[in-house]
Write an enzyme that holds these catalytic residues in place. Structure first.
Site, PDB file in Angstrom:
ATOM      1  N   SER A  34      40.874  49.405  49.341  1.00 22.84           N
ATOM      2  CA  SER A  34      40.895  48.065  49.915  1.00 22.84           C
ATOM      3  C   SER A  34      40.340  48.114  51.346  1.00 22.84           C
ATOM      4  O   SER A  34      39.198  48.510  51.545  1.00 22.84           O
ATOM      5  CB  SER A  34      42.310  47.491  49.865  1.00 22.84           C
ATOM      6  OG  SER A  34      42.301  46.122  50.165  1.00 22.84           O
ATOM      7  N   HIS A  41      43.709  44.290  41.674  1.00 29.03           N
ATOM      8  CA  HIS A  41      43.364  45.006  42.900  1.00 29.03           C
ATOM      9  C   HIS A  41      43.914  46.429  42.910  1.00 29.03           C
ATOM     10  O   HIS A  41      43.452  47.269  43.676  1.00 29.03           O
ATOM     11  CB  HIS A  41      43.895  44.230  44.112  1.00 29.03           C
ATOM     12  CG  HIS A  41      43.361  44.707  45.424  1.00 29.03           C
ATOM     13  ND1 HIS A  41      42.031  44.977  45.636  1.00 29.03           N
ATOM     14  CD2 HIS A  41      43.996  44.973  46.612  1.00 29.03           C
ATOM     15  CE1 HIS A  41      41.850  45.384  46.887  1.00 29.03           C
ATOM     16  NE2 HIS A  41      43.030  45.398  47.493  1.00 29.03           N
TER      17      HIS A  41
END
Length: 365
Positions: free
Chosen positions: A223, A340
């Site tokens: 991320s 994610h």
């Protein structure tokens, strides 16, 4: 965190990225010696107290080499270990050291390194003293959104990296919350380059201390941490031997137009603002990829998920495609599930972790 016993106030503080318990006597508020020495380089939490009856307290601790451990005691007496979670990897002979690297502006950046060290290497040295046993070293960092990277136990890290003889590093770059809100706010928007200067300082310090060679040094992040490692790949590739970038932000000139990106402008800045756009252009990985003839990059592994609804997979796809077009060494994995996190269940987590660790060991040897 704070907790009460019958006669004392117990404060749980973060000091140099490890837990410190401060116990104050109610009324006089004088500090008292409470429990003896706590585990070093550990995270300790107060689970419960008998606040109306006596000064009983229950704590749990964890560290890079120690699974969750339950402690019991009375304030003013040594703690007793009650129970410990099963060890999921062999940590015999391992230790964790903390060192400090100096960033470009003089700020001292702490990092923890865990592994089996040669007895001749000093844990306390403040200079670049070589250790006789350099080994493949993996650096994990995040550097954003006031996220603090504190000591914790990881079976995956232990099995795939530490047991095999590698060193694992957790770097506490600015952008996190380890030293309060200013540690984060001082590097947002136009000051973002300081995060990458901190990262470079840690990478150089590891090699100078002799823990590894440049060829043995790998970086991994996801991320915002994936952005960090992608910046490493495209801005200071000469410092590392391999790069893993998971579900990364990579096209920072257009991040605010992809998925949830617009909600992060307080962190990175607004690419439509000329001043902030100029700052972003200094590091945005997609725009900085060059051909191998101009500058050679180390091998890179880029991973993402088709169903990532936070960081659009276009970031990872664009970066991987541009690296391949430029003749740079790149491998790419896109899971079709998982959001994610990049994996939807334990079997997918196991596959991705096995893929990453195998790839890193092959590249760093």
């Amino acid at each position: 965190q704070l907790a009460w016993t019958k006669n004392f106030l117990v404060l749980t503080l973060l000091e140099d990225v490890a837990t410190k318990l401060v116990v104050l006597r109610e009324g006089s508020w004088e500090p008292v010696e409470a429990f003896g020495e706590l585990p070093a380089q550990a995270t300790v939490s107060v689970i419960d107290t008998a606040s109306e009856r006596d000064d009983e307290i229950w704590l749990v601790s964890t560290s890079a080499t120690q699974p969750a451990t339950l402690w019991y005691g009375q304030v003013g007496n040594p703690l007793t270990e009650v129970r410990r979670a099963p060890a999921l990897f062999d940590s015999e002979g391992m230790e964790t050291r903390q060192h400090w690297a100096t960033s470009a502006d003089g700020t001292r950046i702490p990092y923890r390194i865990t592994g089996r060290f040669d007895a001749g290497a000093s844990a306390e040295t403040t200079t670049a003293t070589p250790t006789p046993n350099p080994a493949p070293t993996l650096v994990h960092a995040y550097g954003g959104f006031e996220v603090s990277l504190v000591p914790q136990y990881s079976a995956i890290r232990g099995l795939t990296w530490l047991e095999r003889g590698g060193y694992f590093v957790e770097a506490n770059l600015r952008g996190g919350g380890e030293f309060g809100p200013t540690w984060h706010s001082s590097v947002v928007k136009t000051e973002r380059m300081r995060v990458y200067e901190d990262h470079q300082a840690v990478l150089r310090d590891l090699v100078e201390r002799g823990y590894c060679t440049r060829e043995q040094l790998g970086v991994r992040g996801g991320s915002n941490g994936g952005l960090l490692t992608a910046v490493c790949l495209t801005s200071y590739p000469e410092l590392v031997g391999a790069v893993v970038s998971q579900v990364p932000l990579a096209d920072m000139m257009r991040y605010h137009k992809l998925s949830a990106g617009a909600s992060w402008m307080a962190e990175y800045g607004n690419p439509d603002d000329p001043t902030e756009r100029a700052a972003i252009a200094q590091y945005s990985p997609v725009q900085r990829v060059v051909k191998r003839e101009q500058r050679a990059y180390p091998p890179a592994l880029i991973t993402t998920s088709t169903r990532d609804d936070r960081v659009h997979p276009a970031h990872a796809r664009s970066l991987a495609w541009l690296l391949e077009e430029a003749g740079q060494p790149v491998d790419y994995h896109e899971n079709t599930e998982g959001g994610h996190a990049g994996a939807a269940d334990n079997s997918q987590v196991a596959f991705v972790e096995a893929l990453i660790s195998t790839w890193l060991w092959n590249k760093l040897k």
